[in-house]
Design a protein around this motif. Structure first.
Motif, mmCIF file in Angstrom:
data_model
loop_
_atom_site.group_PDB
_atom_site.id
_atom_site.type_symbol
_atom_site.label_atom_id
_atom_site.label_comp_id
_atom_site.label_asym_id
_atom_site.label_seq_id
_atom_site.Cartn_x
_atom_site.Cartn_y
_atom_site.Cartn_z
ATOM 1 N N ARG A 2 0.843 -1.192 0.000
ATOM 2 C CA ARG A 2 0.000 0.000 0.000
ATOM 3 C C ARG A 2 0.878 1.242 0.000
ATOM 4 N NH1 ARG A 2 -5.288 0.387 -1.029
ATOM 5 N NH2 ARG A 2 -5.496 -1.560 0.156
ATOM 6 N N PHE A 3 0.626 2.167 -0.950
ATOM 7 C CA PHE A 3 1.310 3.448 -0.949
ATOM 8 C C PHE A 3 0.676 4.359 0.098
ATOM 9 C CE2 PHE A 3 3.331 2.425 -5.000
ATOM 10 C CZ PHE A 3 4.553 3.096 -4.855
ATOM 11 N N LEU A 4 1.530 5.059 0.883
ATOM 12 C CA LEU A 4 1.052 6.020 1.865
ATOM 13 C C LEU A 4 1.077 7.433 1.292
ATOM 14 C CD1 LEU A 4 2.829 4.679 5.088
ATOM 15 C CD2 LEU A 4 0.880 3.747 3.825
ATOM 16 N N ASP A 5 2.005 7.704 0.401
ATOM 17 C CA ASP A 5 2.058 8.959 -0.339
ATOM 18 C C ASP A 5 2.805 8.676 -1.637
ATOM 19 O OD1 ASP A 5 4.801 8.925 0.365
ATOM 20 O OD2 ASP A 5 4.433 10.146 2.148
ATOM 21 N N ASN A 6 3.367 9.699 -2.277
ATOM 22 C CA ASN A 6 3.998 9.478 -3.578
ATOM 23 C C ASN A 6 5.397 8.857 -3.494
ATOM 24 O OD1 ASN A 6 5.366 11.667 -2.570
ATOM 25 N ND2 ASN A 6 4.874 13.062 -4.256
ATOM 26 N N ARG A 7 5.889 8.593 -2.293
ATOM 27 C CA ARG A 7 7.197 7.950 -2.177
ATOM 28 C C ARG A 7 7.257 6.849 -1.114
ATOM 29 N NH1 ARG A 7 9.759 9.697 2.329
ATOM 30 N NH2 ARG A 7 9.034 11.630 3.310
ATOM 31 N N LEU A 8 6.429 6.934 -0.082
ATOM 32 C CA LEU A 8 6.462 5.962 1.010
ATOM 33 C C LEU A 8 5.399 4.890 0.794
ATOM 34 C CD1 LEU A 8 8.037 5.633 3.738
ATOM 35 C CD2 LEU A 8 6.036 6.655 4.853
ATOM 36 N N PHE A 9 5.781 3.613 0.953
ATOM 37 C CA PHE A 9 4.805 2.533 0.838
ATOM 38 C C PHE A 9 5.089 1.458 1.877
ATOM 39 C CE2 PHE A 9 8.236 1.334 -2.018
ATOM 40 C CZ PHE A 9 8.371 -0.043 -1.869
ATOM 41 N N ALA A 10 4.084 0.632 2.135
ATOM 42 C CA ALA A 10 4.166 -0.427 3.147
ATOM 43 C C ALA A 10 3.912 -1.780 2.509
ATOM 44 C CB ALA A 10 3.157 -0.169 4.270
ATOM 45 N N ALA A 19 6.676 -3.788 6.692
ATOM 46 C CA ALA A 19 7.853 -2.969 6.414
ATOM 47 C C ALA A 19 7.437 -1.687 5.707
ATOM 48 C CB ALA A 19 8.859 -3.732 5.556
ATOM 49 N N LEU A 20 8.083 -0.584 6.068
ATOM 50 C CA LEU A 20 7.903 0.694 5.379
ATOM 51 C C LEU A 20 9.116 0.933 4.482
ATOM 52 C CD1 LEU A 20 6.468 3.075 8.140
ATOM 53 C CD2 LEU A 20 5.247 1.649 6.502
ATOM 54 N N TRP A 21 8.858 1.405 3.253
ATOM 55 C CA TRP A 21 9.903 1.598 2.261
ATOM 56 C C TRP A 21 9.801 2.997 1.673
ATOM 57 C CZ3 TRP A 21 13.087 -2.687 1.299
ATOM 58 C CH2 TRP A 21 12.612 -3.916 1.768
ATOM 59 N N ASP A 22 10.937 3.506 1.193
ATOM 60 C CA ASP A 22 11.004 4.789 0.499
ATOM 61 C C ASP A 22 11.504 4.536 -0.918
ATOM 62 O OD1 ASP A 22 11.755 7.371 -0.495
ATOM 63 O OD2 ASP A 22 11.836 8.096 1.566
ATOM 64 N N LYS A 25 15.148 5.061 -1.853
ATOM 65 C CA LYS A 25 16.224 4.248 -1.276
ATOM 66 C C LYS A 25 15.685 2.848 -0.982
ATOM 67 C CE LYS A 25 19.837 4.374 2.263
ATOM 68 N NZ LYS A 25 20.309 5.030 3.513
ATOM 69 N N LEU A 26 15.547 2.052 -2.042
ATOM 70 C CA LEU A 26 14.905 0.748 -1.921
ATOM 71 C C LEU A 26 15.846 -0.354 -1.440
ATOM 72 C CD1 LEU A 26 12.648 0.738 -5.112
ATOM 73 C CD2 LEU A 26 11.937 1.001 -2.725
ATOM 74 N N ASN A 27 17.120 -0.039 -1.244
ATOM 75 C CA ASN A 27 18.046 -1.075 -0.782
ATOM 76 C C ASN A 27 17.948 -1.326 0.715
ATOM 77 O OD1 ASN A 27 19.104 1.458 -0.223
ATOM 78 N ND2 ASN A 27 21.238 0.767 -0.346
ATOM 79 N N THR A 28 17.186 -0.489 1.413
ATOM 80 C CA THR A 28 17.005 -0.710 2.846
ATOM 81 C C THR A 28 15.614 -0.232 3.262
ATOM 82 O OG1 THR A 28 17.894 -0.224 5.054
ATOM 83 C CG2 THR A 28 18.003 1.530 3.417
ATOM 84 N N LYS A 29 15.042 -0.865 4.294
ATOM 85 C CA LYS A 29 13.729 -0.486 4.799
ATOM 86 C C LYS A 29 13.816 0.788 5.618
ATOM 87 C CE LYS A 29 12.548 -5.386 5.371
ATOM 88 N NZ LYS A 29 12.210 -6.445 6.356
ATOM 89 N N VAL A 30 12.754 1.566 5.596
ATOM 90 C CA VAL A 30 12.658 2.709 6.504
ATOM 91 C C VAL A 30 12.552 2.202 7.931
ATOM 92 C CG1 VAL A 30 11.254 4.703 7.180
ATOM 93 C CG2 VAL A 30 11.602 4.181 4.760
ATOM 94 N N CYS A 31 11.689 1.216 8.144
ATOM 95 C CA CYS A 31 11.575 0.561 9.445
ATOM 96 C C CYS A 31 10.746 -0.709 9.298
ATOM 97 C CB CYS A 31 10.954 1.488 10.508
ATOM 98 S SG CYS A 31 9.253 1.951 10.175
#
Length: 344
Positions: A2-10, A19-22, A25-31
């Motif tokens: 699911r996208f949360l905005d135009n760059r952050l998705f879960a 997992a939250l992703w940006d 920077k897709l090589n690592t999770k936001v959290c």
């Protein structure tokens, strides 16, 4: 996903985490978010409150506050619990939450307030058809455990809803209070006496209807069903509320018994893509792919098959329309993904 905005998705996973992703920077999770104890199967997002909503096979619906997210995760709380939970969806305006169960029940929380956690007895229960006891459906503890993808997904649950809860709720007049719970057994052709398992749950993109994939408790029939939302008169003590009306249905190929098949609406809501054996079927409300509101029958009518697409060598388990292009994806049990650009 699911996208949360135009760059952050879960994303959610069978390892019990979210997992939250940006995108930058897709090589690592936001959290990574920890809170579920079994496979996480649904992610929804309320853009008004920026609350992330997840559900899993542990029976829990959990709320995550992405406004206060750090590298260590997000503050979260258990919002709701039900036995045999399969899928959870929010309507497009986030005014309702729908939850399907493997025991054949569909739960609807009306006038949704995600800021209020629900405990047993803290929500009004609306009188409904063939309801079950709150102790069997809702609980603040316990777990339904993981459901292996290849095993039958049916559980039995046949008690009646507690009269104490019913008498309390039936005294209410006027509109529904916040988080009013409606418990339904959706009508499914051929399943009136045998019961069914609701394995897949989707919502019309304009919020007009809900789409269910149901299978019989004996695994010998599967159906795709469309139910129109009915916003009727206030509940009366002698009159059950029923927010859904079966409008269209079609029997599916009885292939890959016990596996969950995920179906979907097209972005404009005019077509349904449904796994069908080793391929998919494109279904319409009529032969011209009209809008649902333009072809609502007085009694349930069959969905019309517009096109069948086959390219797999194994049972198709999921299908999805592109939100921006005339393209459909399907995935099968062996892991192969196919893309289609149908021509009509």
């Amino acid at each position: 996903f699911r996208f949360l905005d135009n760059r952050l998705f879960a994303t959610c996973s069978d390892d019990t985490t979210i997992a939250l992703w940006d995108l930058r920077k897709l090589n690592t999770k936001v959290c990574t978010l920890h809170g579920h104890t079994s496979w996480v199967k649904n992610i929804e997002y309320d853009t008004n409150t920026r609350l992330l909503v997840t559900s899993g096979f542990d029976g829990n619906v959990i709320i995550w506050d992405t406004n206060r997210c750090t590298e260590d995760g997000c503050p979260h709380k258990k919002f709701f619990h039900t036995r045999f939970l399969m899928r959870m969806r929010l309507t497009p305006d986030c005014s309702k939450m729908l939850i399907s169960t493997s025991s054949g029940y569909l739960l609807i929380l009306h006038d949704l307030d995600l800021n209020k956690s629900l405990e047993v007895g803290s929500y009004p229960i609306l009188r409904a058809r063939r309801t079950t006891s709150s102790s069997d459906i809702m609980s603040t503890s316990g777990s339904s455990g993981p459901r292996p993808a290849g095993s039958p997904c049916h559980q039995s649950d046949s008690s009646l809803l507690s009269e104490k809860h019913l008498s309390r709720s039936s005294q209410r007049e006027g509109g529904s209070p916040r988080n009013s719970l409606e418990v339904l057994t959706p009508e499914v052709p051929g399943e009136r006496d045998r019961g069914n398992c609701i394995t897949s749950l989707q919502l019309h993109p304009k919020g007009w209807a809900t789409l269910l994939r149901c299978s019989s408790n004996t695994d010998d029939q599967e159906w795709t069903c469309v139910y129109e939302f009915q916003e009727g008169a206030p509940v009366r003590p002698v009159s059950p509320r029923c927010s859904l009306r079966l409008t269209h249905c079609i029997e599916e190929a009885n292939v890959g018994r016990g596996y969950i098949k995920e179906l979907c609406f097209s972005p404009d809501g005019r077509m349904i893509s449904s796994p069908h054996g080793f391929g998919i079927r494109l279904l319409g409300f009529d032969a011209h792919c009209s809008e649902l509101v333009d072809c609502l029958p007085k009694e349930a009518s069959p969905l019309k098959e517009i096109r069948s697409l086959y390219s797999h060598n194994d049972v198709v388990l999921t299908t999805k329309f592109s939100p921006t292009h005339c393209q459909i994806a399907s995935g099968c049990l062996s892991g192969r993904v196919s893309l289609y650009q149908p021509k009509f």
